[in-house]
Motif scaffolding. Sequence first.
Motif, PDB file in Angstrom:
ATOM      1  N   LEU A 156       0.925   4.251  -2.898  1.00  0.00           N
ATOM      2  CA  LEU A 156       0.914   5.812  -2.643  1.00  0.00           C
ATOM      3  C   LEU A 156       2.307   6.524  -3.248  1.00  0.00           C
ATOM      4  CD1 LEU A 156      -0.383   5.863   1.339  1.00  0.00           C
ATOM      5  CD2 LEU A 156      -1.362   6.381  -0.834  1.00  0.00           C
ATOM      6  N   ALA A 157       3.250   5.584  -3.044  1.00  0.00           N
ATOM      7  CA  ALA A 157       4.236   6.798  -3.846  1.00  0.00           C
ATOM      8  C   ALA A 157       4.574   6.748  -5.294  1.00  0.00           C
ATOM      9  CB  ALA A 157       5.683   5.294  -3.762  1.00  0.00           C
ATOM     10  N   GLU A 158       3.541   5.563  -6.221  1.00  0.00           N
ATOM     11  CA  GLU A 158       2.837   5.608  -7.558  1.00  0.00           C
ATOM     12  C   GLU A 158       1.958   6.988  -7.544  1.00  0.00           C
ATOM     13  OE1 GLU A 158       2.880   5.552 -11.137  1.00  0.00           O
ATOM     14  OE2 GLU A 158       4.276   4.358 -10.047  1.00  0.00           O
ATOM     15  N   VAL A 159       1.084   7.267  -6.312  1.00  0.00           N
ATOM     16  CA  VAL A 159       0.016   8.401  -6.924  1.00  0.00           C
ATOM     17  C   VAL A 159       1.088   9.514  -6.202  1.00  0.00           C
ATOM     18  CG1 VAL A 159      -2.144   9.445  -5.604  1.00  0.00           C
ATOM     19  CG2 VAL A 159      -2.158   6.656  -6.308  1.00  0.00           C
ATOM     20  N   ARG A 160       2.189   9.160  -5.739  1.00  0.00           N
ATOM     21  CA  ARG A 160       2.482  11.009  -5.203  1.00  0.00           C
ATOM     22  C   ARG A 160       3.085  11.153  -6.535  1.00  0.00           C
ATOM     23  NH1 ARG A 160       8.099  10.784  -3.808  1.00  0.00           N
ATOM     24  NH2 ARG A 160       7.391   8.636  -2.569  1.00  0.00           N
ATOM     25  N   SER A 161       4.276  10.159  -7.218  1.00  0.00           N
ATOM     26  CA  SER A 161       5.380  10.443  -8.609  1.00  0.00           C
ATOM     27  C   SER A 161       3.781  11.295  -9.448  1.00  0.00           C
ATOM     28  CB  SER A 161       5.528   9.065  -8.950  1.00  0.00           C
ATOM     29  OG  SER A 161       5.838   9.054  -9.850  1.00  0.00           O
ATOM     30  N   ARG A 162       2.987  10.566  -9.569  1.00  0.00           N
ATOM     31  CA  ARG A 162       1.727  10.978 -11.107  1.00  0.00           C
ATOM     32  C   ARG A 162       1.319  12.553 -10.523  1.00  0.00           C
ATOM     33  NH1 ARG A 162      -2.152   5.739 -11.570  1.00  0.00           N
ATOM     34  NH2 ARG A 162      -0.068   4.748 -12.091  1.00  0.00           N
ATOM     35  N   LEU A 163       1.149  12.705  -9.035  1.00  0.00           N
ATOM     36  CA  LEU A 163       1.010  13.795  -8.393  1.00  0.00           C
ATOM     37  C   LEU A 163       1.408  14.798  -8.614  1.00  0.00           C
ATOM     38  CD1 LEU A 163      -1.120  13.284  -4.670  1.00  0.00           C
ATOM     39  CD2 LEU A 163      -2.332  14.267  -6.794  1.00  0.00           C
ATOM     40  N   ARG A 164       2.602  14.903  -8.386  1.00  0.00           N
ATOM     41  CA  ARG A 164       3.739  15.256  -8.761  1.00  0.00           C
ATOM     42  C   ARG A 164       4.657  15.702 -10.938  1.00  0.00           C
ATOM     43  NH1 ARG A 164       8.579  13.589  -4.670  1.00  0.00           N
ATOM     44  NH2 ARG A 164       7.865  14.453  -2.773  1.00  0.00           N
ATOM     45  N   THR A 165       4.092  14.197 -11.300  1.00  0.00           N
ATOM     46  CA  THR A 165       3.880  14.581 -12.859  1.00  0.00           C
ATOM     47  C   THR A 165       2.544  15.974 -12.977  1.00  0.00           C
ATOM     48  OG1 THR A 165       4.814  12.722 -13.288  1.00  0.00           O
ATOM     49  CG2 THR A 165       3.999  13.783 -15.278  1.00  0.00           C
ATOM     50  N   TYR A 166       1.260  15.394 -12.424  1.00  0.00           N
ATOM     51  CA  TYR A 166       0.928  16.604 -13.303  1.00  0.00           C
ATOM     52  C   TYR A 166       0.982  18.158 -12.349  1.00  0.00           C
ATOM     53  CZ  TYR A 166      -4.300  17.762 -12.618  1.00  0.00           C
ATOM     54  OH  TYR A 166      -5.552  18.704 -13.068  1.00  0.00           O
TER      55      TYR A 166
ATOM     56  N   GLU B  52       1.041  -1.393  -0.198  1.00  0.00           N
ATOM     57  CA  GLU B  52       0.084   0.020  -0.007  1.00  0.00           C
ATOM     58  C   GLU B  52       1.042   1.583   0.236  1.00  0.00           C
ATOM     59  OE1 GLU B  52      -2.983  -0.233   3.265  1.00  0.00           O
ATOM     60  OE2 GLU B  52      -4.020  -2.139   2.311  1.00  0.00           O
ATOM     61  N   ALA B  53       2.234   1.325   0.117  1.00  0.00           N
ATOM     62  CA  ALA B  53       2.780   1.897   0.814  1.00  0.00           C
ATOM     63  C   ALA B  53       3.026   2.039  -0.880  1.00  0.00           C
ATOM     64  CB  ALA B  53       3.928   2.367   1.823  1.00  0.00           C
ATOM     65  N   ALA B  54       3.711   1.885  -1.343  1.00  0.00           N
ATOM     66  CA  ALA B  54       4.205   1.568  -2.399  1.00  0.00           C
ATOM     67  C   ALA B  54       3.013   2.068  -3.517  1.00  0.00           C
ATOM     68  CB  ALA B  54       5.110   0.583  -3.343  1.00  0.00           C
TER      69      ALA B  54
ATOM     70  N   ALA C 148       0.813   9.957   4.973  1.00  0.00           N
ATOM     71  CA  ALA C 148      -0.030   8.788   4.392  1.00  0.00           C
ATOM     72  C   ALA C 148       0.953   7.117   3.768  1.00  0.00           C
ATOM     73  CB  ALA C 148      -1.548   8.685   3.135  1.00  0.00           C
ATOM     74  N   GLU C 149       2.047   7.739   2.460  1.00  0.00           N
ATOM     75  CA  GLU C 149       2.592   6.757   2.917  1.00  0.00           C
ATOM     76  C   GLU C 149       3.691   6.698   3.703  1.00  0.00           C
ATOM     77  OE1 GLU C 149       6.164   6.425  -0.662  1.00  0.00           O
ATOM     78  OE2 GLU C 149       5.416   8.878  -0.466  1.00  0.00           O
ATOM     79  N   LYS C 150       4.489   7.588   4.489  1.00  0.00           N
ATOM     80  CA  LYS C 150       5.430   7.854   5.553  1.00  0.00           C
ATOM     81  C   LYS C 150       4.558   7.245   6.760  1.00  0.00           C
ATOM     82  CE  LYS C 150       8.502  10.798   8.683  1.00  0.00           C
ATOM     83  NZ  LYS C 150       7.887  11.709   9.371  1.00  0.00           N
ATOM     84  N   GLU C 151       3.624   7.034   7.123  1.00  0.00           N
ATOM     85  CA  GLU C 151       2.855   6.774   8.179  1.00  0.00           C
ATOM     86  C   GLU C 151       2.890   4.764   7.431  1.00  0.00           C
ATOM     87  OE1 GLU C 151      -1.148   6.584   9.908  1.00  0.00           O
ATOM     88  OE2 GLU C 151      -0.658   8.851  10.095  1.00  0.00           O
ATOM     89  N   LEU C 152       2.495   4.675   6.298  1.00  0.00           N
ATOM     90  CA  LEU C 152       1.944   2.644   6.448  1.00  0.00           C
ATOM     91  C   LEU C 152       3.798   2.591   6.039  1.00  0.00           C
ATOM     92  CD1 LEU C 152      -0.295   3.370   3.418  1.00  0.00           C
ATOM     93  CD2 LEU C 152      -0.416   1.859   4.994  1.00  0.00           C
TER      94      LEU C 152
END
Length: 161
Positions: free
Chosen positions: A20-30, A16-18, A60-64
């Motif tokens: 979220l890392a992918e979501v974070r990457s997509r948000l940065r790209t966006y 789940e943390a991984a 959330a990623e850090k917490e997970l």
Amino acid sequence: MEMNNVRVQASKLSAEAAQLAEVRSRLRTYRSELETCWQGAEVTVLLRAVDQALAQVTAAEKELQELANAAQEAAKAIRAEEQAEAKAAAEREKQQREAAEEARRQGLGLNAGHDLNLENLRFFVSRIPWTDEVSIGHALICDALYYGLENTVQLYKRELR
């Protein structure tokens, strides 16, 4: 058993943390695309929303990941405890067998009990087959409350065959 459950949970948390890392990457790209391609008040509002989402996803990623790490450490602790218990059980079994062998050499009869029940009776008697008698009254009566007396007696007889 418990250790495996903890490991499974740690693995799920890491996955789940991984994600979220992918979501974070997509948000940065966006966010980068918004800054590069668009201008104006509407984009500023969108950028704030993306920044807020990035902060939440990062937290959330850090917490997970912290939970996953804690679960992995718990699994290690459980394994160490299980290994210590297994070592202690092996030592007790060795001592019991040595004492039983000495009693046999001395010509003494061997009676056992109190901690014997349906879960360990066969194991004990298979390791020390010259046992004369087992005192299983307490365990038998306790099991009889669940299985009925006649059925319980048959279960214990089966363990002694």
